[in-house]
Design an enzyme around this catalytic site. Sequence first.
Site, PDB file in Angstrom:
ATOM      1  N   LYS A  90     -62.668 -60.963 124.861  1.00 26.81           N
ATOM      2  CA  LYS A  90     -61.364 -60.951 125.523  1.00 26.81           C
ATOM      3  C   LYS A  90     -60.297 -61.669 124.716  1.00 26.81           C
ATOM      4  O   LYS A  90     -59.102 -61.412 124.878  1.00 26.81           O
ATOM      5  CB  LYS A  90     -61.452 -61.588 126.905  1.00 26.81           C
ATOM      6  CG  LYS A  90     -61.902 -63.042 126.917  1.00 26.81           C
ATOM      7  CD  LYS A  90     -61.961 -63.580 128.334  1.00 26.81           C
ATOM      8  CE  LYS A  90     -62.532 -64.989 128.382  1.00 26.81           C
ATOM      9  NZ  LYS A  90     -63.965 -65.021 128.038  1.00 26.81           N
ATOM     10  N   HIS A 218     -68.500 -73.914 130.909  1.00 26.51           N
ATOM     11  CA  HIS A 218     -67.339 -73.717 130.031  1.00 26.51           C
ATOM     12  C   HIS A 218     -66.394 -74.889 130.252  1.00 26.51           C
ATOM     13  O   HIS A 218     -65.913 -75.098 131.366  1.00 26.51           O
ATOM     14  CB  HIS A 218     -66.636 -72.403 130.345  1.00 26.51           C
ATOM     15  CG  HIS A 218     -65.743 -71.899 129.253  1.00 26.51           C
ATOM     16  ND1 HIS A 218     -64.703 -72.641 128.731  1.00 26.51           N
ATOM     17  CD2 HIS A 218     -65.742 -70.732 128.565  1.00 26.51           C
ATOM     18  CE1 HIS A 218     -64.102 -71.945 127.788  1.00 26.51           C
ATOM     19  NE2 HIS A 218     -64.714 -70.792 127.663  1.00 26.51           N
ATOM     20  N   GLU A 295     -69.799 -69.463 123.373  1.00 23.83           N
ATOM     21  CA  GLU A 295     -68.866 -68.347 123.557  1.00 23.83           C
ATOM     22  C   GLU A 295     -67.512 -68.646 122.923  1.00 23.83           C
ATOM     23  O   GLU A 295     -66.478 -68.664 123.600  1.00 23.83           O
ATOM     24  CB  GLU A 295     -68.707 -68.060 125.052  1.00 23.83           C
ATOM     25  CG  GLU A 295     -69.999 -67.726 125.773  1.00 23.83           C
ATOM     26  CD  GLU A 295     -69.835 -67.674 127.279  1.00 23.83           C
ATOM     27  OE1 GLU A 295     -68.695 -67.891 127.760  1.00 23.83           O
ATOM     28  OE2 GLU A 295     -70.835 -67.442 127.984  1.00 23.83           O
TER      29      GLU A 295
END
Length: 373
Positions: A90, A218, A295
Amino acid sequence: EIIDKGLLKKGGKSSCIDGTKAHRKRSKVTVLKGLLPGEDSVHAAAKQALKHFESSVDEPIQLVDLGNVQSQIQLWKKYLPDVRPHYAVKCCPNKQIIKQLRDGGCGFDCATMQEISTVLELGVSPADIVYSHPCKPRSHIAFAKTQGISLMSFDNDVELRKVAAVYPEAQLLLRVVCEDSSARCPMSLKFGAKRDNWSALLDIIQELQLNLAGVSFHVGSGCKDPETFEPALRDAREVFRMASERGMKAMHVLDIGGGYPGDRAGYEQIAPIIAEKLQRLFPSSEFPELTRIAEPGRFFAANSGHLLTKVYAKAKLPATDGSGEQVCRYYLNDGLYGSFNCIIYDHVSVCPEPIRSVDGPEVPCALFGPTCD
């Protein structure tokens, strides 16, 4: 025409020239040769792009420094060799970036069905994809099943029941909430299971006979404080302990999420601290079968691209402050609804730079995008 250096900075000598919209099919990889010492590689790439697409092109052009992508892969491996990066698609779904990362041994973090389709079409193995969105439509879960993508995140009981109905074979990552107030883009208000809910979620997993593969978290995009990884990793370890006490099958994945800065100095400052915490809280001796993944998004993309935009209209008007000065209005072919959305969401300060040098005094100006609002 201007180059927006605020979005992405100068890099190496290998560039991908990608025209958008009507020119998208004319994407091209160019190796810049014969650069003189001190010559601006971004300007050289921009001039080749204009030559390639013809100077009359009216769409913005993205310049991607593939050499910088490769350098970032090596930088990641230097400081976090035991953590396999899964690029957050993204962040920038440019196909040349994806292919470069694929060839560099990276996996991919996909948040939507479209992102999954994009990477699969580029030859990425389903085993190299983590479907990281904790809240997914049923049809998207079903799509992941048909494509053989089993690793996916969740953070609530409703998601577990959807997975049980659509894809009970999935390998699940419990996303835990974590402190991310220092991040540029905090995510804790949107995603992550709180400590009070962990036990109930583990009970539901056992009740529905689902597969808990591991834990994810995250710390927020653009993390500034590496110490936020300490409580997050401690929480992850606690979930591992709770699952073990319940007699659940040993978990084998730890996903430490994103948040890594794209500049070398910033990464070199936080990566060794993260590595130390990982080794201390999840030592290989105690977790020999554990796969550690992350990530990163902006880490690979933030300094690997440049935006070539065009001034397609201009006007001079008197300043509103009564100073008698003239203010120039420039209208660009890209704006806040396109490449410059980073100004609103990521709080980026962009700095335009003309390709051609122009003599004369500097005057106040305003830049507007192409929309009519």
